[in-house]
Motif scaffolding. Structure first.
Motif, short mmCIF file in Angstrom:
data_model
loop_
_atom_site.label_atom_id
_atom_site.label_comp_id
_atom_site.label_asym_id
_atom_site.label_seq_id
_atom_site.Cartn_x
_atom_site.Cartn_y
_atom_site.Cartn_z
N ASP A 108 0.81 -1.23 0.00
CA ASP A 108 0.00 0.00 0.00
C ASP A 108 0.84 1.27 0.00
N LEU A 109 2.16 1.13 0.05
CA LEU A 109 3.04 2.28 0.21
C LEU A 109 2.83 3.37 -0.85
N PRO A 110 2.69 3.03 -2.14
CA PRO A 110 2.49 4.11 -3.12
C PRO A 110 1.26 4.97 -2.83
N ASP A 111 0.24 4.40 -2.21
CA ASP A 111 -0.96 5.17 -1.89
C ASP A 111 -0.84 5.91 -0.56
N THR A 112 -0.25 5.25 0.44
CA THR A 112 -0.28 5.81 1.79
C THR A 112 0.84 6.80 2.08
N LEU A 113 2.01 6.62 1.46
CA LEU A 113 3.16 7.45 1.84
C LEU A 113 2.94 8.94 1.56
N PRO A 114 2.36 9.34 0.42
CA PRO A 114 2.11 10.78 0.24
C PRO A 114 1.22 11.38 1.33
N THR A 115 0.20 10.63 1.77
CA THR A 115 -0.67 11.13 2.82
C THR A 115 0.06 11.19 4.16
N GLN A 116 0.91 10.20 4.44
CA GLN A 116 1.70 10.25 5.67
C GLN A 116 2.55 11.50 5.74
N LEU A 117 3.19 11.84 4.62
CA LEU A 117 4.04 13.03 4.60
C LEU A 117 3.21 14.32 4.64
N GLU A 118 2.07 14.30 4.02
CA GLU A 118 1.23 15.50 4.00
C GLU A 118 0.66 15.81 5.38
N LEU A 119 0.16 14.77 6.06
CA LEU A 119 -0.53 14.99 7.33
C LEU A 119 0.35 14.70 8.55
N GLY A 120 1.43 13.96 8.37
CA GLY A 120 2.29 13.61 9.50
C GLY A 120 1.66 12.58 10.40
N ILE A 121 1.18 11.47 9.81
CA ILE A 121 0.48 10.43 10.58
C ILE A 121 1.04 9.07 10.23
N VAL A 122 0.82 8.10 11.13
CA VAL A 122 1.30 6.74 10.91
C VAL A 122 0.48 6.09 9.81
N GLN A 123 1.05 5.06 9.20
CA GLN A 123 0.42 4.44 8.04
C GLN A 123 -0.96 3.87 8.36
N GLY A 124 -1.11 3.29 9.55
CA GLY A 124 -2.38 2.67 9.90
C GLY A 124 -3.55 3.62 9.96
N LEU A 125 -3.29 4.91 10.15
CA LEU A 125 -4.37 5.89 10.25
C LEU A 125 -4.67 6.59 8.93
N VAL A 126 -3.90 6.27 7.88
CA VAL A 126 -4.14 6.91 6.59
C VAL A 126 -5.54 6.61 6.06
N PRO A 127 -6.04 5.36 6.12
CA PRO A 127 -7.41 5.12 5.64
C PRO A 127 -8.47 5.93 6.40
N ILE A 128 -8.20 6.22 7.67
CA ILE A 128 -9.11 7.09 8.42
C ILE A 128 -9.13 8.48 7.81
N ALA A 129 -7.94 8.99 7.50
CA ALA A 129 -7.85 10.33 6.89
C ALA A 129 -8.55 10.37 5.54
N TRP A 130 -8.49 9.28 4.79
CA TRP A 130 -9.15 9.26 3.48
C TRP A 130 -10.67 9.31 3.59
N ASN A 131 -11.20 8.86 4.71
CA ASN A 131 -12.65 8.66 4.80
C ASN A 131 -13.34 9.54 5.83
N THR A 132 -12.64 10.51 6.40
CA THR A 132 -13.29 11.39 7.37
C THR A 132 -14.14 12.43 6.66
N GLU A 133 -15.26 12.76 7.28
CA GLU A 133 -16.17 13.75 6.71
C GLU A 133 -15.68 15.17 6.99
N VAL A 134 -14.90 15.36 8.06
CA VAL A 134 -14.36 16.68 8.40
C VAL A 134 -12.87 16.53 8.66
N PRO A 135 -12.08 17.54 8.37
CA PRO A 135 -10.64 17.47 8.69
C PRO A 135 -10.44 17.31 10.19
N LEU A 136 -9.59 16.37 10.57
CA LEU A 136 -9.39 16.09 12.00
C LEU A 136 -8.27 16.92 12.61
N GLY A 137 -7.27 17.23 11.84
CA GLY A 137 -6.11 17.93 12.39
C GLY A 137 -5.11 16.93 12.94
#
Length: 457
Positions: free
Chosen positions: A363-392
């Motif tokens: 899953d690295l090609p999909d998750t790594l850009p989001t990890q760098l953008e948001l500064g989050i661990v890989q396991g939480l990337v799918p949460i970031a993709w599917n949240t209705e509001v920005p979490l911070g």
């Protein structure tokens, strides 16, 4: 009063600009770098210019740059009264010099960017060969020469009587470098002849789409080619991205008190995180008194720690000069450099897949850009993709600290604990729970993906 600089995140920048535009806002003064003056339509009643030199290298601003900055004052949409532009001067002599050069000066004549020695014309050649008309048939060396002869740069040189900026020998050299670098393919010709049958390779097409320079792409290719396929991991890819000239940032280059010791410490940090030895060596180089490789190593460590979900204060302490604890210096803009790396990392991943076609990155090609953008661990990337509001980021860091790093763990968590991770905000609490439920439901149906990737299918 607020400030506007390139290091701001997009949502921060948007909030500032909207607040400054609003007549009801309390933000009446905006302290800004030229990023605001050059590219954002944000009119003001008055513009105060404190310095007329570029930060870092001290180059004086051109008259055109000054006029653009001063032109932010009094634009339509603010108030009817005329705007004012003020230059701060250091005495009467300085005031007179700035008045004559900038206020009364005429903007410089338009000049083709291709005449600037800093512009790599090879990138222009690749972009030209990527046009549909070029893709429809193979091009030759003479075609390339005719293309360059039709540019504004060539026209200006002919009008001014200057030498041809693109002589045959130079065109042959550039095309030859693109062929040897794997950006172009050709039909074999006799020695000394102009190449024929030119066509973009997959690497050449990737270079055009990415916007990275030819030298940057070549540096990443050479670095990853030296790495065994089973050693290509997230840490190696992040460090390979730092080899590009586009990610250089002089603010990380503060000279350490003990350069050899700092070099060894940062190199150990990279190796501990699994960076391939050859990439690490290319990035940081051999130890030296000049400390030349320390800036790139600081950027790489900062990006790695950011993508691991480590808090900003800890990252800044880790990359700061360890010998200057009593008077610490600002080590560099961590969030900004990580988000710039996020813009480049997808291209680096594509290069890795071209160099090592059989490598399995999961899953690295999909998750790594989001990890760098948001500064989050890989396991939480799918949460970031599917949240209705920005979490911070603080919410994601709280989830990681309490061990809630998977959708299953989040759904099984005590509601009060989850609410605490959400900062006591019921809306964010609900968004986290809903996102976790969506991810698990998608997994039951065959796996989850980044919603934005659906646009590419």
């Amino acid at each position: 009063m607020a400030f506007h600089i390139a290091d701001l995140a997009m949502d921060e920048r948007r909030l500032l600009e909207e607040s400054f535009r609003s007549p009801e806002s309390e933000v009446r003064v905006l302290v800004a770098t030229t990023t605001l003056a050059q590219g954002v339509n944000l009119p003001a009643d008055a513009v105060v210019i404190s310095d007329l030199e570029h930060p870092g290298d001290g180059r004086p601003y051109s008259v055109s740059e000054y006029k653009n900055m001063a032109g932010r004052a009094g634009r339509s949409g603010r108030r009817e009264r005329p705007g004012r532009a003020v230059i701060l001067a250091r005495g009467s002599a300085d005031a007179e010099q700035k008045w004559q050069r900038y206020v009364r000066g005429e903007p410089e004549p338009v000049r083709s960017a291709l005449l600037d020695p800093a512009v790599d014309v090879r990138g222009v050649l690749l972009a030209g060969l990527a046009e549909p008309a070029s893709l429809a048939r193979r091009r030759s060396g003479p075609d390339v020469q005719r293309f360059l002869a039709a540019t504004f740069a060539a026209h200006q040189s002919r009008v001014s009587g200057s030498p041809d900026p693109f002589p045959s020998a130079e065109v042959r050299r550039m095309v030859g470098e693109l062929i040897s670098g794997g950006f172009l393919k050709e039909t074999p010709v006799a020695a000394g002849e102009m190449p024929h049958g030119l066509v973009l390779t997959d690497l050449g097409g990737l270079a055009v789409r990415s916007g990275l320079g030819v030298d940057s792409v070549s540096s990443v290719v050479e670095a990853l080619r030296s790495v065994p396929a089973d050693s290509v991991n997230h840490a190696t890819l992040i460090c390979a991205a730092q080899l590009t000239t586009e990610l250089r940032d002089f603010r990380f280059d503060l000279f350490p008190r003990s350069p050899y010791k700092e070099h060894a410490r940062l190199a150990a940090q990279l190796r501990k995180r699994g960076v391939a030895e050859t990439v690490c060596s290319r990035l940081i180089g051999p130890p030296s008194r000049s400390g030349s490789g320390i800036g790139p190593a600081r950027r790489a460590v900062a990006c790695l720690m950011w993508a691991e979900g480590i808090n900003l204060a800890s990252i800044e302490r880790a990359i700061a000069d360890q010998e200057k604890r009593t008077r610490p210096e600002f080590p560099g803009p961590v969030q900004y450099t990580a988000q710039r790396a996020a813009d480049v990392i997808a291209t680096v991943v594509e290069i890795a897949l071209l160099v090592h076609p059989t490598v399995d990155l999961g899953d690295l090609p999909d998750t790594l850009p989001t990890q760098l953008e948001l500064g989050i661990v890989q396991g939480l990337v799918p949460i970031a993709w599917n949240t209705e509001v920005p979490l911070g980021r603080p919410v994601y860091l709280s989830l990681a600290r309490t061990g809630l790093t998977t959708p299953a763990a989040i759904l099984a968590a005590d509601p009060d604990l989850l609410l605490d991770c959400a900062g006591g905000d019921p809306e964010r609490h609900s968004a986290v729970s809903n996102a976790a439920a969506i991810v698990l439901a998608d997994a039951d149906e065959g796996g989850h993906r980044n919603p934005s990737s659906l646009l590419l299918d």
